[in-house]
Write a protein that holds these residues in place. Structure first.
Motif, PDB file in Angstrom:
ATOM      1  N   THR A   1       0.854  -1.190   0.000  1.00  0.00           N
ATOM      2  CA  THR A   1       0.000   0.000   0.000  1.00  0.00           C
ATOM      3  C   THR A   1       0.887   1.236   0.000  1.00  0.00           C
ATOM      4  N   PHE A   2       0.611   2.171  -0.899  1.00  0.00           N
ATOM      5  CA  PHE A   2       1.389   3.403  -0.943  1.00  0.00           C
ATOM      6  C   PHE A   2       0.693   4.470  -0.111  1.00  0.00           C
ATOM      7  N   LEU A   3       1.458   5.123   0.746  1.00  0.00           N
ATOM      8  CA  LEU A   3       0.942   6.172   1.630  1.00  0.00           C
ATOM      9  C   LEU A   3       1.569   7.498   1.216  1.00  0.00           C
ATOM     10  N   PRO A   4       0.903   8.285   0.370  1.00  0.00           N
ATOM     11  CA  PRO A   4       1.477   9.559  -0.062  1.00  0.00           C
ATOM     12  C   PRO A   4       1.494  10.564   1.087  1.00  0.00           C
ATOM     13  N   TRP A   5       2.549  11.375   1.133  1.00  0.00           N
ATOM     14  CA  TRP A   5       2.643  12.379   2.200  1.00  0.00           C
ATOM     15  C   TRP A   5       3.471  13.547   1.718  1.00  0.00           C
ATOM     16  N   SER A   6       2.938  14.758   1.884  1.00  0.00           N
ATOM     17  CA  SER A   6       3.616  15.962   1.410  1.00  0.00           C
ATOM     18  C   SER A   6       4.138  16.828   2.549  1.00  0.00           C
ATOM     19  N   GLY A   7       3.847  16.422   3.791  1.00  0.00           N
ATOM     20  CA  GLY A   7       4.316  17.198   4.934  1.00  0.00           C
ATOM     21  C   GLY A   7       3.199  17.732   5.814  1.00  0.00           C
ATOM     22  N   ALA A   8       1.964  17.599   5.367  1.00  0.00           N
ATOM     23  CA  ALA A   8       0.828  18.104   6.138  1.00  0.00           C
ATOM     24  C   ALA A   8       0.082  16.953   6.803  1.00  0.00           C
ATOM     25  N   GLY A   9      -0.222  17.117   8.095  1.00  0.00           N
ATOM     26  CA  GLY A   9      -1.027  16.124   8.797  1.00  0.00           C
ATOM     27  C   GLY A   9      -0.318  14.796   8.984  1.00  0.00           C
ATOM     28  N   ALA A  10      -1.122  13.765   9.303  1.00  0.00           N
ATOM     29  CA  ALA A  10      -0.596  12.416   9.493  1.00  0.00           C
ATOM     30  C   ALA A  10      -0.572  11.669   8.161  1.00  0.00           C
ATOM     31  N   LEU A  11       0.035  10.499   8.153  1.00  0.00           N
ATOM     32  CA  LEU A  11       0.019   9.670   6.956  1.00  0.00           C
ATOM     33  C   LEU A  11      -1.416   9.259   6.637  1.00  0.00           C
ATOM     34  N   PRO A  12      -1.775   9.157   5.366  1.00  0.00           N
ATOM     35  CA  PRO A  12      -3.148   8.815   4.990  1.00  0.00           C
ATOM     36  C   PRO A  12      -3.419   7.325   5.153  1.00  0.00           C
ATOM     37  N   ALA A  13      -4.661   6.958   4.957  1.00  0.00           N
ATOM     38  CA  ALA A  13      -5.085   5.561   5.053  1.00  0.00           C
ATOM     39  C   ALA A  13      -5.949   5.239   3.837  1.00  0.00           C
ATOM     40  N   PRO A  14      -5.344   4.857   2.711  1.00  0.00           N
ATOM     41  CA  PRO A  14      -6.118   4.560   1.508  1.00  0.00           C
ATOM     42  C   PRO A  14      -7.086   3.401   1.729  1.00  0.00           C
ATOM     43  N   ALA A  15      -8.203   3.437   1.019  1.00  0.00           N
ATOM     44  CA  ALA A  15      -9.189   2.358   1.104  1.00  0.00           C
ATOM     45  C   ALA A  15      -8.639   1.092   0.469  1.00  0.00           C
ATOM     46  N   SER A  16      -9.162  -0.047   0.878  1.00  0.00           N
ATOM     47  CA  SER A  16      -8.738  -1.332   0.321  1.00  0.00           C
ATOM     48  C   SER A  16      -9.122  -1.425  -1.152  1.00  0.00           C
ATOM     49  N   VAL A  17      -8.266  -2.082  -1.914  1.00  0.00           N
ATOM     50  CA  VAL A  17      -8.598  -2.357  -3.311  1.00  0.00           C
ATOM     51  C   VAL A  17      -9.602  -3.502  -3.357  1.00  0.00           C
ATOM     52  N   THR A  18     -10.276  -3.641  -4.485  1.00  0.00           N
ATOM     53  CA  THR A  18     -11.328  -4.658  -4.585  1.00  0.00           C
ATOM     54  C   THR A  18     -10.776  -6.073  -4.484  1.00  0.00           C
ATOM     55  N   THR A  19      -9.507  -6.275  -4.813  1.00  0.00           N
ATOM     56  CA  THR A  19      -8.905  -7.618  -4.776  1.00  0.00           C
ATOM     57  C   THR A  19      -8.287  -7.953  -3.424  1.00  0.00           C
ATOM     58  N   ALA A  20      -8.446  -7.090  -2.444  1.00  0.00           N
ATOM     59  CA  ALA A  20      -7.812  -7.299  -1.141  1.00  0.00           C
ATOM     60  C   ALA A  20      -8.351  -8.537  -0.451  1.00  0.00           C
ATOM     61  N   GLY A  21      -7.452  -9.282   0.200  1.00  0.00           N
ATOM     62  CA  GLY A  21      -7.851 -10.428   1.004  1.00  0.00           C
ATOM     63  C   GLY A  21      -8.263  -9.994   2.397  1.00  0.00           C
ATOM     64  N   PRO A  22      -8.687 -10.928   3.240  1.00  0.00           N
ATOM     65  CA  PRO A  22      -9.192 -10.567   4.572  1.00  0.00           C
ATOM     66  C   PRO A  22      -8.149  -9.896   5.466  1.00  0.00           C
ATOM     67  N   MET A  23      -6.887 -10.349   5.410  1.00  0.00           N
ATOM     68  CA  MET A  23      -5.883  -9.717   6.252  1.00  0.00           C
ATOM     69  C   MET A  23      -5.569  -8.302   5.782  1.00  0.00           C
ATOM     70  N   GLN A  24      -5.516  -8.109   4.467  1.00  0.00           N
ATOM     71  CA  GLN A  24      -5.264  -6.763   3.950  1.00  0.00           C
ATOM     72  C   GLN A  24      -6.393  -5.822   4.347  1.00  0.00           C
ATOM     73  N   ARG A  25      -7.622  -6.302   4.257  1.00  0.00           N
ATOM     74  CA  ARG A  25      -8.757  -5.462   4.647  1.00  0.00           C
ATOM     75  C   ARG A  25      -8.691  -5.105   6.136  1.00  0.00           C
ATOM     76  N   GLN A  26      -8.294  -6.072   6.952  1.00  0.00           N
ATOM     77  CA  GLN A  26      -8.156  -5.787   8.378  1.00  0.00           C
ATOM     78  C   GLN A  26      -7.059  -4.747   8.612  1.00  0.00           C
ATOM     79  N   ALA A  27      -5.927  -4.898   7.905  1.00  0.00           N
ATOM     80  CA  ALA A  27      -4.825  -3.946   8.057  1.00  0.00           C
ATOM     81  C   ALA A  27      -5.232  -2.551   7.597  1.00  0.00           C
ATOM     82  N   ASP A  28      -5.926  -2.474   6.468  1.00  0.00           N
ATOM     83  CA  ASP A  28      -6.346  -1.172   5.945  1.00  0.00           C
ATOM     84  C   ASP A  28      -7.359  -0.503   6.874  1.00  0.00           C
ATOM     85  N   ALA A  29      -8.291  -1.285   7.408  1.00  0.00           N
ATOM     86  CA  ALA A  29      -9.289  -0.723   8.314  1.00  0.00           C
ATOM     87  C   ALA A  29      -8.641  -0.244   9.612  1.00  0.00           C
ATOM     88  N   THR A  30      -7.669  -1.020  10.106  1.00  0.00           N
ATOM     89  CA  THR A  30      -6.957  -0.611  11.319  1.00  0.00           C
ATOM     90  C   THR A  30      -6.186   0.673  11.078  1.00  0.00           C
TER      91      THR A  30
END
Length: 250
Positions: free
Chosen positions: A181-210
């Protein structure tokens, strides 16, 4: 452009960096003078012990990054360069208990406002072994670019099959996942949390939601993770990578 050695930092190799000297000086923001780094246990903390990181020198922010370190294994691993500044990579314990041990990677640095804060938290590693109840392992890696961080995870879980009367217990085939997962950051705020892709497995979805729930806690500047421990529990960070979601922090 080929990234520098400091810009490519596999998490699997991070514990090796702890054997050497941590970075003594960092560039907190573009165009600013380098500052020193002081990292170590908080002598005033008794139970649990705490690990602190601060910047020192003329113009250094007063903020102190602070987190629990129950076994005293908190450590400054190194830095990566993102958005024209050095970010601090810090390891500390997460969930611990019988058969389970988890470590976090705390990513900290100065935002564009000059505030030293926690920008994100990833799971550095987690392993839980519970005999015939199953086994789970999660490991990760991070590669820094000037415009963000790419986080890569590998998950391996082995769970028991339904018990059949008169038959010995059997384990299912390992369930494996690997994703980045790529987390873009330009210097403002905290690191983002992109939504899961449609092909994500259960562990990836859990990681993304966390990650999304943790990012919400870090939206306003946070430097003391001990102060938001209940929120991190509710976010599921202590469960990420463990065998069963019901695992509680020790």
């Amino acid at each position: 452009m080929t990234p520098s050695r400091r810009a490519v930092l596999p998490l699997l190799a991070l514990p090796l960096l702890a054997q050497g000297k941590p970075p003594l000086r960092v560039r907190p923001r573009p165009g600013t003078a380098a500052l020193g780094v002081r990292a170590g246990p908080d002598p005033a903390a008794i139970a649990p012990s705490a690990f602190e990181v601060r910047l020192i020198g003329r113009g250094a922010p007063s903020d102190v990054v602070r987190m629990e370190s129950w076994y005293g294994r908190g450590r400054l691993l190194g830095t990566v360069s993102v958005a024209g500044r050095d970010l601090l990579l810090i390891a500390t314990e997460g969930t611990r208990g019988t058969g389970v041990y988890q470590e976090w990677l705390v990513i900290a640095g100065c935002d564009d406002a000059g505030v030293l804060r926690v920008l994100g938290i990833e799971v550095l590693s987690c392993r839980e072994v519970q005999g015939l109840s199953g086994e789970a392992r999660l490991t990760g890696g991070v590669v820094a670019r000037d415009v963000g961080l790419r986080v890569t995870y590998q998950s391996n879980r082995i769970l028991p099959l339904p018990r059949r009367e008169g038959r010995p217990p059997r384990m299912a085939a390992p369930a494996r996942e690997r994703w980045s997962t790529f987390l873009p950051w330009s210097g403002a705020g905290a690191l983002p949390a992109p939504a899961s892709v449609t092909t994500a497995g259960p562990m990836q979805r859990q990681a993304d939601a966390t990650r999304a729930r943790v990012a919400a806690l870090l939206a306003s500047p946070v430097s003391d993770l001990i102060a938001i421990r209940p929120g991190l529990q509710e976010a599921g960070l202590y469960e990420l990578g463990a065998l069963y979601p019901a695992t509680e922090p020790g």
